[in-house]
Structures are given as structure tokens and as C-alpha cells.
Design an enzyme around this catalytic site. Structure first.
Site, short mmCIF file in Angstrom:
data_model
loop_
_atom_site.label_atom_id
_atom_site.label_comp_id
_atom_site.label_asym_id
_atom_site.label_seq_id
_atom_site.Cartn_x
_atom_site.Cartn_y
_atom_site.Cartn_z
N PHE A 11 0.84 -1.20 0.00
CA PHE A 11 0.00 0.00 0.00
C PHE A 11 0.87 1.25 0.00
CE2 PHE A 11 -3.71 2.59 1.58
CZ PHE A 11 -4.55 2.25 0.54
N LYS A 127 7.99 -6.70 -10.14
CA LYS A 127 8.80 -7.32 -11.18
C LYS A 127 9.63 -8.50 -10.69
CE LYS A 127 10.52 -3.22 -12.16
NZ LYS A 127 9.53 -2.28 -11.61
N GLU A 151 0.60 -7.64 -16.34
CA GLU A 151 0.69 -6.55 -17.31
C GLU A 151 1.48 -5.37 -16.77
OE1 GLU A 151 0.84 -5.17 -20.52
OE2 GLU A 151 -1.08 -6.21 -20.79
N GLY A 208 11.29 13.50 -8.99
CA GLY A 208 10.74 12.21 -8.64
C GLY A 208 10.86 11.16 -9.73
N GLU A 211 15.30 7.79 -8.18
CA GLU A 211 15.41 7.62 -6.74
C GLU A 211 16.66 8.34 -6.22
OE1 GLU A 211 13.15 6.19 -4.95
OE2 GLU A 211 11.96 5.31 -6.55
N ASP A 222 16.67 -2.29 -13.67
CA ASP A 222 15.22 -2.27 -13.86
C ASP A 222 14.86 -2.80 -15.25
OD1 ASP A 222 12.40 -1.26 -13.22
OD2 ASP A 222 12.87 -0.12 -15.03
N LYS A 226 12.70 -6.42 -16.59
CA LYS A 226 11.65 -6.47 -17.61
C LYS A 226 12.04 -7.40 -18.75
CE LYS A 226 10.29 -1.90 -16.13
NZ LYS A 226 10.42 -0.46 -16.33
N GLY A 327 4.41 5.43 -12.93
CA GLY A 327 3.39 6.31 -12.35
C GLY A 327 2.35 5.49 -11.61
#
Length: 345
Positions: A11, A127, A151, A208, A211, A222, A226, A327
Site C-alpha cells: 500500500f 517485477k 501486465e 521524482g 530515486e 530495472d 523487464k 506512475g
């Protein structure tokens, strides 16, 4: 009216964005898709809360905004451990959106395994589990006759995996190339305009986009995650981290960017997956590397924080999808699309 009992583990920014989207789209889900979502449990790093008659999303978001414990939501049962709470309460669908961990994929992978074994469908934006164990988890889902959909793990809510698996059903994908990290694309775009790497990185952090410790983005990890997901879901092969040729953007110089521009090219951090033979134990050539692309390449003109991916298939020479790759609301859209797909079963 079909009702989906949903458990949401994680959360933070993404989890809250997804919860907000569920509230915003409540009427649409009822009128256009014939189901409603009852959010029965939510977990963050401190607690797992459950309410059989459903949790109030505005109250949850207010508690999170004030940094107040979720246990302050009226009428809930709570557990200190998300895994224990999930085992005790179950549900129809788990949305797993804890942070990505590329070392062992915990705690997300344990949450996903537990849900699948309880015959819960799973949707995820995490991921780690997909990168390290997608084929294992998909096999478990098949055994339990439930869906595992991810997705939101590649380009957030921009439809990439569903485009390949459903929109391109019947086509054989031969290769994939993409810009799959918005932070690095933002930096390289600004450098193409003559700016310095370190100045742009500082700006990206202030806005933003990056990081405080940008290593995962700028060193290509990252994008590697993927690539591993795509290798498993599109080509059906598990590729390990050490089988990926990885180079980030930290060594890209202004001179290299200027030279590329002089040659009518743009430097982009490109993730690629190609089927090959004679490459040891791995049947795929998987790379993340900065490349100078000619301006005729559709990926060369994808700028800022946008992502893009190009599939080459046997029936359609090339298909390129361009859209946001990060986002809270954008990632929530990927989760929402997966939730709707599960509800249609």
C-alpha cells in the site's frame, strides 16, 4: 452482479494509486463489465487488515496520507504478517504490489505462491517474482486452474504483455527491442539537448523520476528485470541475471551524444531479446545497453519519460507500442486491466 473479493498487498504509491482507481472506476466496472470489487484486505509493511464486508477506500487513503496505522480503519481484524493474514482470510484475487527485489523476489513471491495455492487469481506489478520465477509461477497457476497476470510489470499500464499474448495471438515473435526505463530515457533525452549527465540526474531526482540512489535505473537493472519477464512470457525461457549482457548509461559522455547527433542518431538505453542458437545453455540473446539509433528507427524519437517497445513477428514485420512506463495511476491501469480480464473468466 458478480462480486470479486480482492486482497491488496502493498500500500505504497502503486497500491494507493490502484485503490484510488478502484474507487474512481466503481460505477464503470458495474455498468460495463458486470462486476463489483469488494476490497476485503489490505497490507503494508506494518500490518494486514481484513473486513469481510469490505474496506472503505477513502478511509484507507486518508490513513495512509496521515501516516496512521491501517489498523485504525473501523471494524477490522489484523495480523502483523501479510502472509499469515492472507492464509487466514483468502479471497478471489490477490493484487501483489510490494517492492521489487531481484535477489530472491521476497516477500512478493511468497505472497503469490500462497495465493495461487489457495486457488486465488493473482495480478501483480512486482517485477521480482516475474523476473526470477515466471515460468514456475505460471505452471503453479495452471495447476490450480487460476490466472497469474502481470501486465503492470512492463511499461506500467501501457498494454505490452496483453498485446503480445492476445493482440498478436498466432504470430510468432522473433525479437523484441524496447526503451523500458523512463528515468534513463529522460536523462538521455536531456543530454541530446546538450545538458550534462550529472545535472540532469539531479533534476530527475528532484522531480521524482529518479530515486535518491538511482543505481537500479541508471545501471540498467530495472530494464533487465523487464527483459527477464519478456523472455519467460514471450519466449517461454527462464534467463538468469548473469546471462544478460548489461551496461547502463553512467559511462555515456557528451562527446558520444554529440557524435551520434552529427550522424543523425540518438543514444537510447535499449533492451533487446532475440532467439538465437549456439549461445551456450541460453537460447536467447538478452541485452540492456546504450545504442546509437538512426532517426529512422521509431525508438530513436521516443523522448522524456515515455517508454516504447517494438516486436518483430513472422506475420507483422514490426509493431511498436509507445506509452508511459511508470506512475501510480498508470501502473494501476495495468492492474485494473488484468483484474477485468480475470473477472471475465
Amino acid at each position: 452482479m458478480k462480486q470479486i473479493r480482492l486482497s491488496l498487498i502493498g500500500f505504497g504509491v502503486v497500491g494507493q494509486g490502484f485503490a484510488q482507481l478502484l474507487a474512481t472506476k466503481h460505477d464503470l466496472l458495474r455498468s460495463h463489465f458486470g462486476f463489483e470489487v469488494k476490497l476485503v484486505s489490505v497490507a503494508n509493511s506494518r500490518s494486514f487488515i481484513y473486513r469481510e464486508e469490505g474496506l472503505n477506500i477513502p478511509i484507507l487513503l486518508e490513513l495512509a496520507a496521515k501516516h496512521v496505522a491501517l489498523t485504525q480503519h473501523p471494524g477490522v481484524q489484523s495480523w502483523d504478517n501479510a502472509l499469515a493474514g492472507l492464509h487466514a482470510t483468502g479471497g478471489d484475487v490477490l493484487a501483489e504490489v510490494t517492492g521489487t527485489n531481484l535477489h530472491d523476489a521476497e516477500p512478493g513471491i511468497s505472497h503469490i505462491r500462497a495465493a495461487l495455492k489457495q486457488n486465488m487469481h493473482v495480478i501483480t506489478a512486482n517485477k521480482g517474482p516475474g523476473a526470477l520465477a515466471a515460468i514456475e509461477l505460471l505452471h503453479l497457476a495452471h495447476e490450480q486452474h487460476v490466472q497469474l497476470r502481470m501486465e503492470a510489470t512492463v511499461m506500467a499500464g501501457t498494454p505490452v504483455l496483453s498485446t503480445i499474448q492476445e493482440g498478436l495471438a498466432g504470430a510468432r515473435v522473433r525479437s523484441i527491442r524496447g526503451i523500458l526505463n523512463g528515468t534513463t530515457n529522460y536523462i538521455l533525452t536531456a543530454m541530446a539537448g546538450g545538458r550534462d549527465y550529472h545535472d540532469v540526474l539531479a533534476e530527475a531526482q528532484a522531480q521524482g523520476y529518479a530515486e535518491t540512489d538511482p543505481t537500479v535505473d541508471v545501471e540498467g537493472y530495472d530494464a533487465v528485470a523487464k527483459a527477464l519477464i519478456l523472455s519467460a512470457l514471450v519466449f517461454g525461457h527462464t534467463v538468469t541475471l548473469d546471462q544478460v549482457a548489461r551496461e547502463g548509461i553512467t559511462k555515456v559522455t557528451k562527446d558520444q551524444v554529440h557524435k551520434a547527433a552529427h550522424e543523425n542518431k540518438r543514444i537510447k538505453l535499449i533492451t533487446s531479446v532475440h532467439a538465437v542458437t549456439g549461445i551456450g545453455e541460453c537460447p536467447l540473446d538478452v541485452r540492456v545497453e546504450p545504442l546509437a539509433l538512426p532517426l529512422t528507427d521509431p525508438l530513436a524519437r521516443v523522448d522524456g519519460v515515455l517508454n516504447a517497445i517494438t516486436f518483430q513477428t513472422d506475420t507483422l514485420s514490426e509493431v511498436t507500442v509507445i506509452g508511459p512506463g511508470a506512475g501510480s495511476v498508470q501502473t494501476g491501469q495495468g492492474l485494473l486491466a488484468d483484474l477485468i480480464a480475470v473477472a471475465r473468466l
